[in-house]
Design a protein around this motif. Structure first.
Motif, mmCIF file in Angstrom:
data_model
loop_
_atom_site.group_PDB
_atom_site.id
_atom_site.type_symbol
_atom_site.label_atom_id
_atom_site.label_comp_id
_atom_site.label_asym_id
_atom_site.label_seq_id
_atom_site.Cartn_x
_atom_site.Cartn_y
_atom_site.Cartn_z
ATOM 1 N N GLY A 60 3.382 0.663 3.042
ATOM 2 C CA GLY A 60 4.315 -0.439 2.856
ATOM 3 C C GLY A 60 5.213 -0.315 1.645
ATOM 4 O O GLY A 60 5.610 0.784 1.237
ATOM 5 N N THR A 61 5.539 -1.455 1.054
ATOM 6 C CA THR A 61 6.436 -1.485 -0.103
ATOM 7 C C THR A 61 5.732 -1.130 -1.397
ATOM 8 O O THR A 61 6.377 -0.820 -2.392
ATOM 9 C CB THR A 61 7.065 -2.882 -0.246
ATOM 10 O OG1 THR A 61 6.012 -3.842 -0.401
ATOM 11 C CG2 THR A 61 7.898 -3.239 0.972
ATOM 12 N N THR A 62 4.386 -1.166 -1.385
ATOM 13 C CA THR A 62 3.641 -0.953 -2.631
ATOM 14 C C THR A 62 3.336 0.516 -2.898
ATOM 15 O O THR A 62 3.027 0.885 -4.029
ATOM 16 C CB THR A 62 2.302 -1.715 -2.591
ATOM 17 O OG1 THR A 62 1.438 -1.115 -1.605
ATOM 18 C CG2 THR A 62 2.514 -3.175 -2.240
ATOM 19 N N GLY A 63 3.370 1.348 -1.856
ATOM 20 C CA GLY A 63 2.983 2.741 -2.023
ATOM 21 C C GLY A 63 1.490 2.935 -2.089
ATOM 22 O O GLY A 63 1.003 4.031 -2.355
ATOM 23 N N SER A 64 0.722 1.884 -1.809
ATOM 24 C CA SER A 64 -0.736 1.927 -1.861
ATOM 25 C C SER A 64 -1.306 1.687 -0.465
ATOM 26 O O SER A 64 -0.713 0.957 0.344
ATOM 27 C CB SER A 64 -1.265 0.856 -2.819
ATOM 28 O OG SER A 64 -2.663 0.693 -2.674
ATOM 29 N N SER A 65 -2.480 2.264 -0.197
ATOM 30 C CA SER A 65 -3.101 2.087 1.119
ATOM 31 C C SER A 65 -3.425 0.625 1.407
ATOM 32 O O SER A 65 -3.581 0.238 2.566
ATOM 33 C CB SER A 65 -4.372 2.929 1.219
ATOM 34 O OG SER A 65 -5.322 2.531 0.245
ATOM 35 N N SER A 66 -3.514 -0.187 0.369
ATOM 36 C CA SER A 66 -3.785 -1.617 0.562
ATOM 37 C C SER A 66 -2.531 -2.395 0.932
ATOM 38 O O SER A 66 -2.593 -3.606 1.164
ATOM 39 C CB SER A 66 -4.392 -2.213 -0.707
ATOM 40 O OG SER A 66 -3.482 -2.095 -1.794
ATOM 41 N N GLY A 67 -1.383 -1.708 1.001
ATOM 42 C CA GLY A 67 -0.120 -2.391 1.292
ATOM 43 C C GLY A 67 0.438 -2.091 2.664
ATOM 44 O O GLY A 67 1.631 -2.325 2.923
ATOM 45 N N GLY A 68 -0.392 -1.593 3.589
ATOM 46 C CA GLY A 68 0.078 -1.228 4.917
ATOM 47 C C GLY A 68 0.652 -2.399 5.703
ATOM 48 O O GLY A 68 0.213 -3.537 5.543
ATOM 49 N N ILE A 69 1.646 -2.098 6.554
ATOM 50 C CA ILE A 69 2.281 -3.121 7.384
ATOM 51 C C ILE A 69 2.398 -2.577 8.808
ATOM 52 O O ILE A 69 2.858 -1.457 9.015
ATOM 53 C CB ILE A 69 3.691 -3.493 6.872
ATOM 54 C CG1 ILE A 69 3.666 -3.828 5.374
ATOM 55 C CG2 ILE A 69 4.261 -4.667 7.671
ATOM 56 C CD1 ILE A 69 5.063 -3.974 4.766
ATOM 57 N N ALA A 124 -9.133 -9.936 8.829
ATOM 58 C CA ALA A 124 -8.287 -9.287 7.827
ATOM 59 C C ALA A 124 -7.987 -7.857 8.268
ATOM 60 O O ALA A 124 -8.903 -7.083 8.555
ATOM 61 C CB ALA A 124 -8.971 -9.293 6.467
ATOM 62 N N TRP A 125 -6.701 -7.510 8.309
ATOM 63 C CA TRP A 125 -6.259 -6.194 8.781
ATOM 64 C C TRP A 125 -6.668 -5.094 7.802
ATOM 65 O O TRP A 125 -6.752 -5.324 6.597
ATOM 66 C CB TRP A 125 -4.753 -6.204 8.963
ATOM 67 C CG TRP A 125 -4.176 -5.094 9.795
ATOM 68 C CD1 TRP A 125 -3.205 -4.221 9.424
ATOM 69 C CD2 TRP A 125 -4.491 -4.782 11.154
ATOM 70 N NE1 TRP A 125 -2.894 -3.382 10.473
ATOM 71 C CE2 TRP A 125 -3.670 -3.697 11.541
ATOM 72 C CE3 TRP A 125 -5.388 -5.324 12.090
ATOM 73 C CZ2 TRP A 125 -3.729 -3.140 12.823
ATOM 74 C CZ3 TRP A 125 -5.452 -4.757 13.355
ATOM 75 C CH2 TRP A 125 -4.634 -3.672 13.710
ATOM 76 N N HIS A 126 -6.942 -3.927 8.334
ATOM 77 C CA HIS A 126 -7.452 -2.816 7.535
ATOM 78 C C HIS A 126 -6.368 -2.168 6.670
ATOM 79 O O HIS A 126 -5.168 -2.330 6.926
ATOM 80 C CB HIS A 126 -8.097 -1.759 8.436
ATOM 81 C CG HIS A 126 -7.173 -1.230 9.502
ATOM 82 N ND1 HIS A 126 -7.240 -1.649 10.813
ATOM 83 C CD2 HIS A 126 -6.168 -0.333 9.457
ATOM 84 C CE1 HIS A 126 -6.319 -1.008 11.521
ATOM 85 N NE2 HIS A 126 -5.650 -0.206 10.720
ATOM 86 N N SER A 127 -6.823 -1.397 5.698
ATOM 87 C CA SER A 127 -5.912 -0.637 4.835
ATOM 88 C C SER A 127 -5.472 0.648 5.532
ATOM 89 O O SER A 127 -6.129 1.138 6.457
ATOM 90 C CB SER A 127 -6.597 -0.293 3.518
ATOM 91 O OG SER A 127 -6.869 -1.450 2.765
ATOM 92 N N ALA A 128 -4.350 1.182 5.073
ATOM 93 C CA ALA A 128 -3.823 2.470 5.522
ATOM 94 C C ALA A 128 -3.812 2.614 7.039
ATOM 95 O O ALA A 128 -4.413 3.533 7.593
ATOM 96 C CB ALA A 128 -4.611 3.616 4.892
ATOM 97 N N PRO A 129 -3.137 1.722 7.763
ATOM 98 C CA PRO A 129 -3.081 1.849 9.220
ATOM 99 C C PRO A 129 -2.435 3.171 9.629
ATOM 100 O O PRO A 129 -1.429 3.583 9.051
ATOM 101 C CB PRO A 129 -2.241 0.643 9.652
ATOM 102 C CG PRO A 129 -1.450 0.263 8.439
ATOM 103 C CD PRO A 129 -2.316 0.598 7.270
ATOM 104 N N ASP A 130 -3.040 3.829 10.617
ATOM 105 C CA ASP A 130 -2.552 5.146 11.030
ATOM 106 C C ASP A 130 -2.382 5.192 12.547
ATOM 107 O O ASP A 130 -1.766 4.315 13.123
ATOM 108 C CB ASP A 130 -3.467 6.252 10.507
ATOM 109 C CG ASP A 130 -2.726 7.564 10.340
ATOM 110 O OD1 ASP A 130 -2.414 8.211 11.352
ATOM 111 O OD2 ASP A 130 -2.452 7.955 9.189
#
Length: 386
Positions: A367-376, A75-81
């Motif tokens: 991403g589209t959600t504006g949340s760190s859990s929505g990173g793409i 599972a990919w991580h949140s807030a990819p930087d």
């Protein structure tokens, strides 16, 4: 014209009028890049992923935060930087930080020679707010903590060797790192409104366990000469590293950093600038400043992560702005390369080219959600110029 803009134009204008010429070709204090037509032409309509690209380019989604990476069980991580690419036989690896606090860290995706995803895994855990970083010539990833007295962690993109904390590189609000194999140093940015620009001189090149942290010393102007002075206490306590050396130059919110051809570029988000150090002449200047655009609207705002291509183009990602990756050419032209539609509450992070230069990886952190859990995390392929 606002007073801030006028003052900056006055400082830079005199120098650029006197010298002119291209930043990339070594002329002293050249004029900052100006808007123009980029080498790839205009952006097209949004594709199925909401990305506007020039003709001949296409995008695909590589990973989404919280979701299993295709073809793997990871599972990919949140807030990819911040990110970077590494050759892996005929394939390659893309690493990506996670800018969450606590439990930041970093992950990797492995690709075959055809670009098929063959694996995904964790390479760093238990750290805080890992923002940007940098690749080393010995193929490790320097993952930087963007917190007070944060650490640099040296990690293995293959996930075989355990990550190692590198306190000798200083404890401050780290952002990005860029390795200079000629002078055998690592450049470091600091994400503070009065941050500094540093270099770490390892005792032995290739071993970051010990060495000397130095800070750039220069005047208050936007161009001039500089020197390096040793930071007495890299631990940063009780006195922060950025306030230990009198005369060290303040930079407003250090972000991305990139080295190539005896020059290093870094961005400062507080004033939307891209700086260039000429390492052979020990001089610095502005490669770009949004308030010094002389005609039209500045195409690049919210400057953040930066990388370069084999052609010498700089690719600068926006934190906000119009959600673009813009490029700055060796001819001092700045133009949009891509734009993400429908994600105005996000930022673009982690641009990095595959080893052969034909694929560009990056993320939309929220991403589209504006949340760190929505990173793409995305890949763009196409006719990048050599």
């Amino acid at each position: 014209m606002e007073r801030r803009t006028f003052l900056r134009a006055t400082v830079v204008g005199g120098a650029s009028a006197a010298f002119g010429g291209s930043l990339w070709h070594g002329a002293a204090y050249a004029a900052p890049a100006q808007p123009g037509t980029g080498p790839y032409g205009a952006l097209g309509s949004p594709d199925a992923n909401g990305i506007r690209l020039p003709a001949g380019f296409s995008s695909r989604v590589i990973a989404r935060s919280g979701q299993t990476v295709s073809g793997t069980s990871y599972a990919w991580h949140s807030a990819p930087d911040g990110g970077a690419c590494y050759a892996d036989g005929a394939g390659w690896i893309y690493v990506s930080n996670s800018e969450i606090n606590p439990s930041g860290g970093a992950s990797a995706v492995k690709f075959s020679s055809t670009g098929a995803i063959t694996g995904a895994y964790r390479i760093l855990s238990g750290t805080r707010q890992n923002c940007a970083g940098g690749r080393t010539p010995w193929n490790t990833w320097l993952s930087c903590e963007e917190v007070d007295r944060g650490f640099v962690h040296e990690t293995d993109p293959w996930g075989v060797n355990a990550a190692v904390q590198r306190p000798a590189m200083g404890r401050f609000k780290h952002e990005a790192a860029a390795a200079d194999p000629v002078r055998k140093v690592i450049y470091l940015t600091e994400d503070e409104t009065n941050g500094r620009f540093y270099r770490f001189v390892p005792t032995t090149w290739g071993d970051l366990s010990s060495g000397t942290l130095q800070v750039l010393v220069a005047g208050t102007a936007t161009s001039g000469s500089y020197t390096w002075t040793t930071v007495p206490d890299p631990d940063g306590s009780p006195t922060t590293t950025r306030t230990q050396v009198s005369g060290s130059k303040s930079f407003n919110g250090g972000e991305g950093c990139h080295y190539a051809d005896d020059k290093v570029w870094f961005t400062t988000k507080g004033d939307n600038r891209v700086w260039q150090l000429n390492l052979t002449s020990d001089t610095y200047e502005l490669a770009y400043d949004d308030s010094l655009v002389t005609s039209g609207t500045a195409p690049l705002t919210g400057v953040d992560n930066v990388t370069g291509s084999s052609s010498g183009d700089l690719f600068v990602a926006e934190d906000g702005g119009t959600m673009e990756i813009c490029l700055i050419t060796p001819d001092d032209i700045v133009a949009p390369f891509l734009r993400i539609d429908g994600q105005s509450s996000s930022e673009i992070t982690g641009p990095a080219f595959s080893p052969d230069g034909t694929r560009l990886y990056f993320s939309s952190q929220r991403g589209t959600t504006g949340s760190s859990s929505g990173g793409i995390t995305y890949e763009v392929t196409g006719p990048f110029r050599a």
